[in-house]
Write an enzyme that holds these catalytic residues in place. Structure first.
Site, PDB file in Angstrom:
ATOM      1  N   ASP A   1       0.841  -1.195   0.000  1.00 56.46           N
ATOM      2  CA  ASP A   1       0.000   0.000   0.000  1.00 56.46           C
ATOM      3  C   ASP A   1       0.878   1.247   0.000  1.00 56.46           C
ATOM      4  OD1 ASP A   1      -3.056   0.912   0.913  1.00 56.46           O
ATOM      5  OD2 ASP A   1      -1.469   2.258   1.609  1.00 56.46           O
TER       6      ASP A   1
ATOM      7  N   GLU B   1      -5.146   2.324  -3.819  1.00 54.12           N
ATOM      8  CA  GLU B   1      -3.671   2.368  -3.896  1.00 54.12           C
ATOM      9  C   GLU B   1      -3.064   1.171  -3.180  1.00 54.12           C
ATOM     10  OE1 GLU B   1      -5.019   3.203  -0.648  1.00 54.12           O
ATOM     11  OE2 GLU B   1      -3.041   4.077  -0.253  1.00 54.12           O
TER      12      GLU B   1
ATOM     13  N   ASP C   1      -2.671   9.119 -10.408  1.00 57.63           N
ATOM     14  CA  ASP C   1      -2.836   8.025 -11.381  1.00 57.63           C
ATOM     15  C   ASP C   1      -1.490   7.587 -11.957  1.00 57.63           C
ATOM     16  OD1 ASP C   1      -5.502   8.120 -10.957  1.00 57.63           O
ATOM     17  OD2 ASP C   1      -6.061   8.841 -12.951  1.00 57.63           O
TER      18      ASP C   1
ATOM     19  N   ASN D   1      -2.314  13.157  -4.461  1.00 59.12           N
ATOM     20  CA  ASN D   1      -3.503  13.686  -5.133  1.00 59.12           C
ATOM     21  C   ASN D   1      -3.733  15.130  -4.724  1.00 59.12           C
ATOM     22  OD1 ASN D   1      -4.385  11.491  -6.647  1.00 59.12           O
ATOM     23  ND2 ASN D   1      -5.573  10.624  -4.960  1.00 59.12           N
TER      24      ASN D   1
ATOM     25  N   HIS E   1      -4.849  14.743  -9.230  1.00 58.67           N
ATOM     26  CA  HIS E   1      -5.274  13.362  -9.427  1.00 58.67           C
ATOM     27  C   HIS E   1      -4.471  12.669 -10.528  1.00 58.67           C
ATOM     28  CE1 HIS E   1      -8.414  10.204  -9.374  1.00 58.67           C
ATOM     29  NE2 HIS E   1      -8.596  10.659  -8.147  1.00 58.67           N
TER      30      HIS E   1
END
Ligand code: GH3
Ligand code: MG
Length: 312
Positions: A177, A220, A194, A185, A190
């Site tokens: 994680d 994530e 990504d 973000n 964002h």
């Protein structure tokens, strides 16, 4: 392009097998390998040695009877199309055959005198089976990162757990994680979030073996299935991954910002289900977060907790 190259005819009646073979060969414009076997066991054995596109399967064989043949063949060789060709003509069984994974159910008496269409039927069955496999593969892929998704993880774990039951080969699961992912973000948008997920997925694939499966568990969080891997090895691989992540993103972000990941590793144990294995890896991941992130933790069993000296 013709997808049909190899057909296995599973038929114990010699006369009928000869007739079917003759009709198939006569209507084939391109060379097609048609291999004849008389038992289900031989069909399974052949499919392990050669890539088979379709089975033409009789339901009354010396080593299987009725729909059981379809089930056993599907388990042993899930990819080839199955066309059932049978003297048994029952509407219910025809439907059940398709539900069990056969592409087509052809009663022999219905096709008698029209055997020349058999090859066409097999070819259509192979095309449909390919469409089905493609759709299934698509459903198992995460569109953002192009690695397997949660469904892909579940189906891989099911397969590997079956291997474990049969061969007792070790199996580990690592859950990874991104630490404080939300800040990327929030600070860089964002799109940067990504980008990190995509690049991380590619790096996971890069850092693991061909036989491992890297998946996006959700958001994530990623999960890596490591077959034929003992816990110690899985920990080593996971450490390597955790260590290489900050460097991987060094060019993408300002100097004061690092991408790090936390990782939890668990080993598959007898009696485990997907849920319990994932839970243990997740517990280990939680421990890695609690211990300060940017590290690997393995699942520590209750037994180990009990091993801590008790003061009286
Ligand atoms: P921790 O170290 O405890 O894991 O903190 P965190 O910030 O990584 O965890 P948290 O669960 O608070 O936030 C996860 C964020 O991940 C929130 C969510 O908006 C973001 N996220 C989930 N999926 C995507 C995605 O596909 N793209 C982007 N850009 N962000 C995503
Ligand atoms: Mg996170």
């Amino acid at each position: 392009m013709d997808e049909l190259k190899t057909i296995v005819l599973v038929e114990d009646n010699e006369a009928e097998a000869r007739l079917t073979m003759k009709c198939l060969r006569r209507s084939a414009e391109l060379p097609i390998t048609i291999h004849h076997v008389t038992t289900l066991a031989e069909a399974i054995k052949y499919s392990r040695e050669v890539t088979v596109d379709a089975f033409i399967l009789d339901l009354g064989l010396p080593d299987s009877s009725g729909l059981d043949g379809i089930v056993r063949l599907k388990i042993a060789a899930p990819e080839p199309a199955i066309v059932v060709l049978t003297a048994h003509d029952d509407e219910n069984d025809a439907l059940r055959s398709v539900r069990m994974g056969a592409q087509l159910f052809v009663p022999k008496h219905e096709i008698a005198g029209h055997m020349h269409v058999m090859l066409r039927l097999v070819r259509q069955a192979v095309a449909r089976q390919k469409q089905l496999l493609d759709a299934l593969a698509q459903a198992h892929i995460d569109p953002l990162t192009a690695i397997a998704n949660r469904r892909g993880l579940d189906s891989e774990l099911e397969r590997r757990m079956a291997d474990f039951q049969r061969h007792k080969t070790p199996l580990c699961l690592a859950m990874i994680d991104v630490d404080h992912f939300k800040q990327f973000n929030d600070r860089f948008g964002h799109e940067m979030g990504d980008h990190i997920l995509k690049k991380l997925a590619a790096q996971l694939v890069n850092q693991t073996r061909k036989s491992d499966l890297c998946t996006r568990f959700g958001g994530e969080e990623f999960a890596i299935v490591m077959p034929m891997t003992k816990l110690d090895e899985a920990l080593e691989i996971s450490k390597r991954i955790v260590q290489c992540i900050p460097k991987t993103f060094a060019q993408d972000l300002p100097e004061d910002t690092q991408v790090t990941v936390s990782c939890g590793v668990a080993e598959f144990l007898p009696g485990d289900e997907i849920r319990t294995l994932v839970q243990r890896a997740d517990t280990a991941l939680y421990a890695a977060k609690q211990q300060g992130r940017n590290q690997v933790q393995r699942y520590r069993s209750n037994l180990e907790v009990l091993e801590v000296p008790v003061h009286v």
